[in-house]
Motif scaffolding. Sequence first.
Motif, PDB file in Angstrom:
ATOM      1  N   GLN A   7       0.828  -1.200   0.000  1.00 33.27           N
ATOM      2  CA  GLN A   7       0.000   0.000   0.000  1.00 33.27           C
ATOM      3  C   GLN A   7       0.865   1.254   0.000  1.00 33.27           C
ATOM      4  OE1 GLN A   7      -2.609   0.434   3.396  1.00 33.27           O
ATOM      5  NE2 GLN A   7      -4.185   1.405   2.150  1.00 33.27           N
ATOM      6  N   SER A   8       1.956   1.222   0.764  1.00 37.96           N
ATOM      7  CA  SER A   8       2.853   2.379   0.794  1.00 37.96           C
ATOM      8  C   SER A   8       3.504   2.602  -0.569  1.00 37.96           C
ATOM      9  CB  SER A   8       3.927   2.160   1.860  1.00 37.96           C
ATOM     10  OG  SER A   8       4.853   3.223   1.867  1.00 37.96           O
ATOM     11  N   SER A   9       3.957   1.487  -1.198  1.00 33.06           N
ATOM     12  CA  SER A   9       4.567   1.613  -2.529  1.00 33.06           C
ATOM     13  C   SER A   9       3.559   2.110  -3.551  1.00 33.06           C
ATOM     14  CB  SER A   9       5.136   0.259  -2.959  1.00 33.06           C
ATOM     15  OG  SER A   9       6.119  -0.191  -2.068  1.00 33.06           O
ATOM     16  N   ASP A  10       2.319   1.590  -3.439  1.00 31.28           N
ATOM     17  CA  ASP A  10       1.285   2.033  -4.374  1.00 31.28           C
ATOM     18  C   ASP A  10       0.988   3.522  -4.198  1.00 31.28           C
ATOM     19  OD1 ASP A  10      -1.046   1.293  -6.277  1.00 31.28           O
ATOM     20  OD2 ASP A  10      -2.050   2.309  -4.611  1.00 31.28           O
ATOM     21  N   ALA A  11       0.945   3.981  -2.947  1.00 34.94           N
ATOM     22  CA  ALA A  11       0.687   5.406  -2.716  1.00 34.94           C
ATOM     23  C   ALA A  11       1.808   6.259  -3.298  1.00 34.94           C
ATOM     24  CB  ALA A  11       0.536   5.656  -1.214  1.00 34.94           C
ATOM     25  N   GLU A  12       3.053   5.787  -3.122  1.00 31.26           N
ATOM     26  CA  GLU A  12       4.176   6.542  -3.684  1.00 31.26           C
ATOM     27  C   GLU A  12       4.108   6.580  -5.209  1.00 31.26           C
ATOM     28  OE1 GLU A  12       7.721   4.842  -2.214  1.00 31.26           O
ATOM     29  OE2 GLU A  12       7.358   5.377  -0.106  1.00 31.26           O
ATOM     30  N   LEU A  13       3.801   5.429  -5.805  1.00 31.44           N
ATOM     31  CA  LEU A  13       3.719   5.381  -7.265  1.00 31.44           C
ATOM     32  C   LEU A  13       2.585   6.260  -7.777  1.00 31.44           C
ATOM     33  CD1 LEU A  13       4.318   1.573  -7.930  1.00 31.44           C
ATOM     34  CD2 LEU A  13       5.879   3.456  -8.392  1.00 31.44           C
ATOM     35  N   ARG A  14       1.446   6.232  -7.082  1.00 27.58           N
ATOM     36  CA  ARG A  14       0.335   7.078  -7.508  1.00 27.58           C
ATOM     37  C   ARG A  14       0.684   8.553  -7.391  1.00 27.58           C
ATOM     38  NH1 ARG A  14      -4.579   4.558  -8.167  1.00 27.58           N
ATOM     39  NH2 ARG A  14      -4.655   2.363  -7.545  1.00 27.58           N
ATOM     40  N   ALA A  15       1.392   8.887  -6.311  1.00 26.37           N
ATOM     41  CA  ALA A  15       1.799  10.281  -6.155  1.00 26.37           C
ATOM     42  C   ALA A  15       2.761  10.702  -7.261  1.00 26.37           C
ATOM     43  CB  ALA A  15       2.436  10.480  -4.780  1.00 26.37           C
TER      44      ALA A  15
END
Length: 530
Positions: A267-275
Amino acid sequence: MKGRSRRRGPLRHEPRRRAPLRHGPRRFVGGLRVRLVVTFVLVALVSAVTATALAYREARTAVLQRTQNTAVNDLRERVAVVAAGFDLPPDQRSLSRFAAEVSEGLGARVVVARHEDLSAVSDTYADTEGRVTAELRAAVRAGDGARFQRVEWRGEPYLVVGTPVTYADGDRRASGLEVFAITDLRAERDDTAALLDSVQEGIVPVVVAAALLALLAAGTVLRPVRKLGRATRELAAGDLGSRVAVRGHDELADLARTFNETADALQSSDAELRAQEAKARRFVADVSHELRTPLAAMAMVATVLEEDADQLPPDAARAARTVGAETARLSRLVEDLMEISRFDAGAARLNASETDLADTVRASLALRGWTDRVTLRLPEGVRAVVDRRRVDVIVANLVGNALKHGAPPVTVTLAVTGGDRVVLEVADRGPGLPPEARERVFDRFYKADEARTRTTVPAPAVPSSPGGVRGAGPGAGLDGGQGSGLGMAIALENARLHGGSIGVEARRPGGGAVFTLVLPLRRTGGEGGE
């Protein structure tokens, strides 16, 4: 004269029979619950059978041992009492009386008395030859104590105990008198058989109880596994907030804890990628927007230069035309990037209305001067609720791609399928697309020029748009072989925005490629404007 005896083991015994080996199935079929239950039941069954066999063996041994000890002791004591007043050598009458007296003290068991060639039986009607074996007689005659032997006679079990009678003097010499007592073992056999039956009847309740316990244990063990599986499926479906409750400190709790940690990291990686993706889209949109104003001015200047190119020296005229072409290409690239950024940001909307699709296709081709180069098969009266501008972009990209990379004839066919969907097919007779190119043709910035090589067809002159940039919308038209690689991606996004799709396949026979646009006749979503 006094008799004496010494306990001996049986003269013979049957070898222990080994149970045949039974090979179970190599692998269990079914889910984990089934395997756990089957394993529990098998363990319980093996344990019950093993316990039954051991109990039967121990009970049978105990019963026979008790009977043997009792028979030996009774015979020894009774012979000692009767033989004390017995005179040797005996005659047939006295020997028969001796056998009868011994039998009376043993509960009327059949007794055989032997002295040299004389033999007497307590029951004259009893057949003793099949029960008192020559082997036992030889052992009694050669030994100095009691001997016993279990025999089967006429299908029934018997215990035969024999003992020699010795003189009461100090050397304990054998007197030559031998006594044998025959004991019926049918009661002991029936007792052990009844014990075996009762133990066997207890196997079924044990197995049933084991199955119930296995179901209970499987439910307890598999409940967290099912929760973990459900959370994993939710995570795979895109719900990155899916977690499982951690209870206890066993291996399943460790597994749940590891899953939660993995989900947190994902989830943290996904949030970073989305950002990062949002920043990239915003950057592209901002850059594209900032380039529009200077590009509009450059396009106006380039248009003036192209109009006066014939009055310029040859080198200057070539340079002016090159500047005009590259400015138009750059303008189309900026428009394409802005359109893609709107799709990525979810800001693209349909301005849909009921439209005659045949008229829309003809107008799109006529705007670009392609009417005479394309064969049309457009039935009249095919109407759908679509965004006319976006359908124009799709048609321009599909037909432009066929004219640019394919070979004539290029055919555009319109048809209604299933009563609720319309299909627009664009086919050409060019070299076609290899499988790897068909899989990537709708990717952004992918160019299939190496897959479908052909001399580039110059783009026809198109009237300038109100903003001064040539073309008829993002991704539309040809660009002299210098495409951005965004046209097909924009066409696909426009089709998806309508709830449709675009596919490509190789055309057989005759070669070429076939692009198929599928749109619903009635759009299911709400209408809106950009």
